[in-house]
Each structure stands twice: as structure tokens, then as C-alpha cells.
Design a protein around this motif. Structure first.
Motif, PDB file in Angstrom:
ATOM      1  N   ALA B  72     104.706 -16.696 121.385  1.00  0.00           N
ATOM      2  CA  ALA B  72     104.130 -16.967 121.370  1.00  0.00           C
ATOM      3  C   ALA B  72     103.154 -17.223 122.541  1.00  0.00           C
ATOM      4  CB  ALA B  72     104.789 -18.832 122.109  1.00  0.00           C
ATOM      5  N   LYS B  74     100.173 -17.194 125.114  1.00  0.00           N
ATOM      6  CA  LYS B  74      99.426 -17.977 126.554  1.00  0.00           C
ATOM      7  C   LYS B  74      98.128 -18.298 125.585  1.00  0.00           C
ATOM      8  CE  LYS B  74     101.594 -18.616 130.911  1.00  0.00           C
ATOM      9  NZ  LYS B  74     102.238 -19.268 131.104  1.00  0.00           N
ATOM     10  N   GLU B  77      91.833 -19.609 128.495  1.00  0.00           N
ATOM     11  CA  GLU B  77      91.735 -20.031 130.089  1.00  0.00           C
ATOM     12  C   GLU B  77      91.509 -21.348 129.341  1.00  0.00           C
ATOM     13  OE1 GLU B  77      89.510 -19.819 134.281  1.00  0.00           O
ATOM     14  OE2 GLU B  77      89.197 -18.868 133.174  1.00  0.00           O
ATOM     15  N   GLU B  79      90.155 -25.987 128.996  1.00  0.00           N
ATOM     16  CA  GLU B  79      89.028 -26.530 129.420  1.00  0.00           C
ATOM     17  C   GLU B  79      88.764 -26.466 130.793  1.00  0.00           C
ATOM     18  OE1 GLU B  79      85.734 -29.913 128.360  1.00  0.00           O
ATOM     19  OE2 GLU B  79      87.189 -29.211 126.829  1.00  0.00           O
ATOM     20  N   GLU B  80      90.349 -27.030 131.265  1.00  0.00           N
ATOM     21  CA  GLU B  80      90.965 -28.243 131.771  1.00  0.00           C
ATOM     22  C   GLU B  80      90.451 -27.148 133.616  1.00  0.00           C
ATOM     23  OE1 GLU B  80      94.630 -28.141 130.401  1.00  0.00           O
ATOM     24  OE2 GLU B  80      92.397 -28.175 129.462  1.00  0.00           O
ATOM     25  N   LEU B  82      88.537 -24.611 134.040  1.00  0.00           N
ATOM     26  CA  LEU B  82      86.880 -24.223 134.410  1.00  0.00           C
ATOM     27  C   LEU B  82      86.458 -26.254 135.139  1.00  0.00           C
ATOM     28  CD1 LEU B  82      85.645 -22.733 131.366  1.00  0.00           C
ATOM     29  CD2 LEU B  82      85.865 -21.621 133.698  1.00  0.00           C
ATOM     30  N   SER B  83      86.709 -26.755 134.805  1.00  0.00           N
ATOM     31  CA  SER B  83      86.259 -28.375 135.011  1.00  0.00           C
ATOM     32  C   SER B  83      86.380 -28.645 136.302  1.00  0.00           C
ATOM     33  CB  SER B  83      86.485 -29.226 133.958  1.00  0.00           C
ATOM     34  OG  SER B  83      86.035 -28.676 132.293  1.00  0.00           O
ATOM     35  N   SER B  84      85.755 -29.448 136.799  1.00  0.00           N
ATOM     36  CA  SER B  84      86.039 -30.230 138.181  1.00  0.00           C
ATOM     37  C   SER B  84      85.534 -31.523 137.868  1.00  0.00           C
ATOM     38  CB  SER B  84      85.709 -29.083 139.130  1.00  0.00           C
ATOM     39  OG  SER B  84      83.886 -29.297 138.796  1.00  0.00           O
ATOM     40  N   GLY B  85      86.514 -32.101 139.086  1.00  0.00           N
ATOM     41  CA  GLY B  85      86.351 -33.639 139.174  1.00  0.00           C
ATOM     42  C   GLY B  85      87.172 -33.887 138.429  1.00  0.00           C
ATOM     43  N   GLY B  87      88.098 -36.229 135.721  1.00  0.00           N
ATOM     44  CA  GLY B  87      88.004 -36.664 134.064  1.00  0.00           C
ATOM     45  C   GLY B  87      87.730 -37.858 133.372  1.00  0.00           C
TER      46      GLY B  87
END
Lengths: 298, 87, 360
Positions: B72, B74, B77, B79-80, B82-85, B87
């Protein structure tokens, strides 16, 4: 005739008696509960600790668990008077800690999720550890206890419901149970709590025979340790029993970061036969909060 | 292994279950039609054509913790990250 | 969850599950061969096609669940397309394919694994379960609003009274609602019947009826939703923008969020929701939310309010509103009055802004 009969009977008794006594002695010698049952069980429990975790459960997660899983058993181990004063979580079982060993019939099976609660989490940790040693693998302790629960104004009922006792799980070795039950029943007055201020004061007069830091090596390095401490990570106590005092009456104080791993270690040491073990309330976090000194290796 | 061992038992069990279900279905349908005559079909019936289990290769690996740990990877990266605030 | 854990099958648990009689490739595709590359050569995805895969056996739920708001996310389309224009629908679809794909709830997202939006991962070693887990399924998607409010995660704001009464999501939101049974063609989650409604359980304390609760007797069902008095401070978001990184990874940025509680006019008074007043929540739509994908994609931005109908999941018996009559009457602070609406959003919200608090 009568006299001679009586005399011969007495003679027979006198001859047999030592035999009985000897026979009983040999039975107890055959099973050394501590060496043959307790120590191997503690080794097993200790070895599984890394994967199984310590069993601490934060209040938020506890509340989610209660909402999600109606099968969760809440076990309140406070004293009767404390429950009367504050009330108790609905559907919780109430078994004061010292009587826990005698009342296992009130608990469900060994694989049940049992969350042990007390006032602050100190006693519940001892109860949880005892349960885990007995084989209740999913026993947990509510961090912060009823103090944290009530501070959030979560609901309580006046008293615990009466529960009918069932059978003690057959998988629990009766000798193990008897030993653990006696250990719980004999917990000292004050439960083995020592506050940072009291320990610090004591240490001016006499150092404990063993001041045992059971945190990880990283925590020992940062934020540091209490002067005079010996370091054995809680997960590795059993492989390091040789470092523990020979004298079972030695003055031992255990500490971790906040008190939970210390409670686990304290119970393990008590089960090994140590009679004078205490756990630093609030751990080194409490010690630091009280502005007491810590050392750091360069 | 668990899956392979039960392979043969399974065929018999399935036949048994199927025959029993068929019987139960016919009897209950008969009673049902007598008691509650209906004019339209309410819903479909489950598909019955499940072929025998043969995908042991998938299970052998996916039940093997050691092999999965080796294989397996990893994910890149997510999406979460990179995102901010909220959801 | 570790990467290996996400795909680990618990032989013992799954062996007891009826689904283990079905070939893996039947649902997942791929090749059942003992070689990693070959086995995974075909893109192996979690099962998404509910009517054709799950629906083969679960005939009553497969198709409705596929058509449901949970899977189709129709509510988003309703809100976006109303603010846009037909010539931009294609671009918006492209945007949605990049940013919203993982949000479509499949059968497995609730009954076997964590939702794709949080990276997936088998919850019980591929053992299927009937009741979704509040912590690993429901709140994995419904996180920042529902979860934080329901659990009481915002500082100094209590958890929902139902949470405290040990009710998980499924205590109210039962299977039929979740599978969209008898709920065809809904435009969003506030369309159609209110099921569950507060009154489903609290039958004897309805507004305008004899209930021995003075405030419930004085106010009428047309006046307000239950949440106007019984929910408290919740989160509001402002200005969400979506973008992609250089290598095409989509992400979003919500510029601002704040806690507040505002009563406004019901944007859509219907027979099912006849309330004049409801709590309103600010949604993070902005004229430029999708400008990464093209200019002026929301030419009808003003067609819908940015302060929308809300049912915050932080219900309390006692709230600041229930303290006294004057908590609301004569108190403009608690109402969405014009001064609280951004200038650029005044037209969009003209139907929900309250002129002033009702007099005492």
C-alpha cells in the motif's frame, strides 16, 4: 476398653495430622499465583499495550460512543456517597472500585466495551487496568471522569438501576480473579494519590526508593523529568522488572504526563505485590503547572 | 484460507437455502395471494445468478496485513490538505 | 487510517458477511490474479453504480438511493444553475466534476467504508453494516456544520440536546429518508415533506395548540420554525473559491467564517414549511467563486439569497432567545436587518432581510 479406643483414635489423629498439614502445604506450593499466573498475565497485557493502546477515552469521543452504540457499558466506580451527591450517567452500572472484583457477574462478556468512570479518572484507571488484566480487552477510562462530564452539563439520573448478576466469564482464571479482587479490595485509603506539592515537600526529607517515570523517551527528553527519577516506559515495564526494588514494601512513586499511564503502572506494580505505590496526580503536567523544577538532559 | 475451506460446503448450503427459500416463497406467495390479492407488481426480485466464488487471489492478498503494508502506498497530497476553511 | 488499513479485509468478520459469497471482481472490476500490477491494471474503484451493483439484490433501495439527493447532489445544481445561465452549464459541470465528485454518496460510503471525500477506507474490514456510523460515515461529510454543531465543538456552545440524549444521526434520519424512498424530484433538502420534523416526536407541544407552554401557545405555526427559538449560534461561511494546483489537484479556499445567529424571512414559504421567520445561514457563494474556470459564470448571482434557510443541529431547550420576550421582540441584533448584509448582496437577499424586530 473405652480408654484404649480413645487413645488409639488420638494416636491415629496425631499420626495423620502432620500428613494433612504437609499435604495442604504442597498444594499451595504447586501453584504460586504470583509467579505462575499474575506475572505471565501482566507480561501478556504489557506486550499488547503498544497495539491495543492505553484505553483512555476523551469526553467528546465518549459522548459520540454513547450516541452511536447502545451496547457500551458505563461502569461508575465511585463511592456510594459520591454517586448520591452528583447523580450517575443513565444506564451506568455502579460498582465501587474496592468491590469491583467481587462483582464481575454484573458486567457483560469479556469482549464488551466497558467505559470506567470515577470523579477525575484516577480511580477509573486503576479499575480499567484491573479489568484489562482480567481479560476485558475493551475496557476504557473516561478522561477527566465525572468532573469533566458534569462540567459540560451532560445529563445524569439520580441513581443507578438495579442489575441482576450473571455468571462471571468462564475464561477468567478463578485464582487470577481472587488475586485481583483482593488487590482492589485492599486499595489504600486515598487511593495512592500524591499531589505535586506534597511529593515535592516529601522529597526534601526522603526521596522515594523509586521515582518511576513511565513516559516515552521523547517525553523524558522534552519537557524533561523530575530529578531522581528512573525511566521505564510503561509499555516496557515487564521486560524491565529487574530494575524494580527487591523490597515489596519499598516507597514507590510513579508518574507520567497526566496521570493515566501512571495509574496503569501503579496497578501493575501493586499486582506484582508492591504495597507502597503512589501515582503523581496530574503527572508531570501537574508538576510543571505547580511551577516545580524539571531537569532536561543536554 | 477461511474462504477456500468453505468452498465445497457452500455449494450444498446454497442448494439447501435455495430449495428451502423456493418452498417458503411458494407457500407464502400462495397464502399472500389468497389474503391480499394485488393488481400491480410493487418491486422487482433480487438477482439469483451469483456465480461460484473464484476470486481467491484478491482475498489472499487483501486479508494479509503484512503484504498490504508492503504494497500500500500513501496517496498523493489529498485535496483537503490544500484546501482551507470549513468545507 | 493507514493506507493498508483502508483496503484490509478482516477474513473473520467479512467471512460471516453474505457479500463475501460474491466475487470481488463482480463489484470492483480488476483481475483476480496473484500479481499486483496485473490485478490492478484496470482502474479499481469503489462501487459507485448502486442500481446495477447493489441494486441487483437490494431492489427496493438501489434505484431510489442512486436518484436521491445524497447521491445526485441535486441541491448544489439547483443553487448553482439558478445563479448561472444555460451557456455556462457545461463549464459548471466541468467544475463540479473536479470539485464535487467525491461528495456523491454511494451505498458503500455509508455501509462499508468511510466516504470517498475523506479518503475512503473500510470501516469494519469490509464487513457491511446496516446502520451507518455517525462518526465514520455521516459526519465524515457533514462535518464543519452538522458535526461541529451537534457535538458542541464550537467553544462555549453546548452540544445538541439530542446528542446529549445519546441520539446518533440515524435516530432521526431513518433509512427511507436517506435512500430517498418516495422522495422523487426534490430540488434540495428543504423540498418536499419534512420528515422527520420536530413534531414527529414532540407531538404535544406544537405551536398554536394547547400545550401548557405559554410561548408555544402564543406563537402560531406560520410565525416561525422551531429553530428560531431552540437553536443557537452556528457557523457561517463567506467567499469560497475553487481552484486547481499546477498539476491539476483541485482545492477550495473559504476566505472567512464566523459564528452567529440571525433570524430572517423564510426564502421559500411552502405548505410544508409555512414559517414566516427562520434562522438564516450565510453560504460561501461569491460572484467569483468559480472564476478559475471562466469569467462571469454566475450572471444571475442575485437570483437567490446568500443567506439561506437553515436548520442548525444545535438544538437546546434554553437558548438566548428563550430567556425573555425581549430577547427577540424589539431586539434588532438577533434579526438579519439590512445593516448586517454586505452591500453587494443586498439585492440577492432582499426577500429575506427583516426590516426591524417585531414590537413588544
Amino acid at each position: 476398653m473405652r480408654k484404649s479406643t480413645l487413645l488409639s483414635l488420638l494416636l491415629v489423629f496425631a499420626l495423620l495430622l502432620p500428613g494433612f498439614v504437609l499435604a495442604q502445604d504442597t498444594t499451595t506450593e504447586e501453584v504460586d499465583v504470583l509467579a505462575d499466573i499474575i506475572m505471565p498475565r501482566l507480561e501478556e497485557y504489557n506486550a499488547a499495550m503498544e497495539e491495543a493502546g492505553y484505553g483512555t477515552l476523551k469526553l467528546d469521543d465518549f459522548m459520540v460512543m454513547l450516541a452511536e452504540d447502545p451496547e457500551v457499558v458505563v461502569l461508575d466506580v465511585r463511592e456510594v456517597a459520591e454517586v448520591e451527591e452528583t447523580g450517575i450517567i443513565e444506564n451506568a452500572l455502579h460498582i465501587p472500585l474496592r468491590t469491583l472484583g467481587e462483582n464481575l457477574g454484573l458486567l457483560p462478556d469479556l469482549d464488551a466495551t466497558i467505559v470506567v468512570v470515577c470523579k477525575s479518572g484516577f480511580r477509573a484507571t486503576l479499575g480499567m487496568t484491573a479489568l484489562k488484566v482480567l481479560g476485558y480487552d475493551n475496557a476504557k477510562v473516561l478522561v477527566g471522569g465525572m468532573g469533566a462530564y458534569l462540567a459540560e452539563e451532560y445529563p445524569v439520573v439520580e441513581m443507578a438501576e438495579e442489575v441482576e448478576a450473571g455468571e462471571v466469564p468462564a475464561d477468567i482464571d478463578p485464582l487470577l480473579l481472587e488475586y485481583v479482587a483482593a488487590n482492589l479490595a485492599n486499595l489504600p485509603e486515598g487511593w495512592g494519590v500524591v499531589t505535586p506539592a506534597n511529593l515535592f515537600e516529601e522529597m526534601f526529607e526522603t526521596m522515594p526508593d523509586l521515582l518511576l517515570d513511565v513516559r516515552s523517551a521523547e517525553e523524558w527528553a522534552d519537557p524533561g523529568y523530575i530529578e531522581g527519577a528512573t525511566h521505564i516506559w510503561v509499555n516496557e515495564i515487564m521486560p524491565n522488572v529487574a530494575e524494580l526494588p527487591e523490597d515489596l514494601e519499598a516507597n514507590i512513586v510513579v508518574y507520567c504526563a497526566s496521570g493515566y499511564r501512571g495509574g496503569i503502572a501503579m496497578t501493575m506494580l501493586q499486582l506484582m505485590g508492591y504495597t507502597n505505590v503512589r501515582n503523581l496526580a496530574g503527572g508531570i503536567n501537574g508538576w510543571i503547572a505547580a511551577e516545580l523544577p524539571v531537569l532536561k538532559d543536554a | 484460507m477461511v474462504f477456500r475451506e468453505r468452498g465445497n460446503k457452500l455449494k450444498h448450503r446454497f442448494t439447501g437455502i435455495a430449495l428451502f427459500s423456493l418452498g417458503a416463497l411458494l407457500v407464502s406467495a400462495g397464502i399472500g395471494m389468497l389474503l391480499f390479492p394485488v393488481t400491480g407488481v410493487v418491486s422487482g426480485s433480487p438477482s439469483q445468478d451469483i456465480p461460484p466464488f473464484t476470486d481467491y487471489a484478491c482475498l489472499d492478498c487483501h486479508t494479509d496485513e503484512g503484504r498490504l503494508k508492503e504494497l500500500a502506498v500513501k496517496p498523493e497530497e489529498p485535496e483537503e490538505a490544500l484546501s482551507s476553511g470549513p468545507g | 487510517m493507514e493506507p493498508w488499513e483502508r483496503v484490509w479485509i478482516d477474513a473473520e468478520a467479512f467471512g460471516e458477511d453474505i457479500h463475501s459469497y460474491i466475487n470481488c471482481t463482480e463489484c470492483h472490476g480488476g483481475e483476480a490474479v496473484d500479481d499486483f500490477e496485473a490485478a490492478h491494471a484496470e482502474q479499481i474503484t469503489p462501487v459507485v453504480n448502486s442500481p446495477e451493483v447493489c441494486g441487483r439484490c437490494h431492489v427496493d433501495n438501489g434505484q431510489p438511493a442512486w436518484d436521491s439527493l445524497h447521491n445526485q447532489l441535486t441541491g448544489y445544481d439547483t443553487a448553482l444553475y439558478a445563479r448561472s445561465a444555460p451557456e455556462h452549464y457545461g463549464t459548471l459541470e466541468e467544475m463540479e466534476a473536479n470539485h464535487c465528485n467525491s461528495c456523491h454518496a454511494t451505498c458503500g460510503d455509508c455501509h462499508v467504508s468511510q466516504p470517498t471525500s475523506v479518503g475512503g477506507g473500510l470501516v469494519k474490514g469490509h464487513d457491511f453494516y446496516t446502520t451507518p456510523s455517525m462518526s465514520q460515515n455521516c459526519t465524515a461529510c457533514h462535518g464543519s456544520r452538522v458535526k461541529d454543531e451537534y457535538y458542541g465543538a464550537h467553544e462555549d456552545i453546548s452540544s445538541d440536546v439530542h446528542f446529549r440524549a445519546r441520539m446518533a444521526c440515524t435516530a432521526c434520519h431513518v433509512a427511507d429518508e436517506m435512500h430517498g424512498i418516495d422522495m422523487d424530484n426534490l430540488a434540495n433538502r428543504y423540498d418536499g415533506t419534512q420528515d422527520p420534523s420536530c413534531e414527529s416526536c414532540h407531538e404535544d407541544i406544537q405551536l398554536g395548540k394547547d400545550s401548557e407552554i405559554r410561548e408555544h401557545e402564543i406563537h402560531q405555526p406560520e410565525d416561525m420554525s422551531c429553530q428560531v427559538c431552540h437553536s443557537t449560534t452556528y457557523i457561517n461561511c463567506i467567499n469560497c473559491h475553487v481552484e486547481q494546483t499546477e498539476n491539476g489537484t483541485p482545492f477550495f479556499t473559504v476566505e472567512e467564517n464566523f459564528l452567529g445567529f440571525y433570524i430572517g424571512l423564510n426564502p421559500e414559504v411552502t405548505e410544508e414549511r409555512p414559517y414566516r421567520l427562520v434562522p438564516l445561514r450565510h453560504v460561501p457563494i461569491d460572484r467569483e467563486s468559480f472564476s478559475f474556470y471562466g469569467e462571469n459564470l454566475l450572471p444571475n448571482y442575485d437570483a437567490r439569497p446568500t443567506w439561506v434557510y437553515a436548520t442548525p443541529h444545535n438544538i437546546q431547550r434554553n437558548t438566548p432567545q428563550t430567556e425573555t420576550c425581549k430577547s427577540c421582540h424589539d431586539n434588532n441584533d438577533i434579526f438579519l436587518t439590512i445593516d448586517k448584509v454586505a452591500e453587494d448582496e443586498l439585492i440577492a437577499n432582499e426577500n429575506v432581510i427583516v426590516e426591524e424586530a417585531p414590537e413588544w
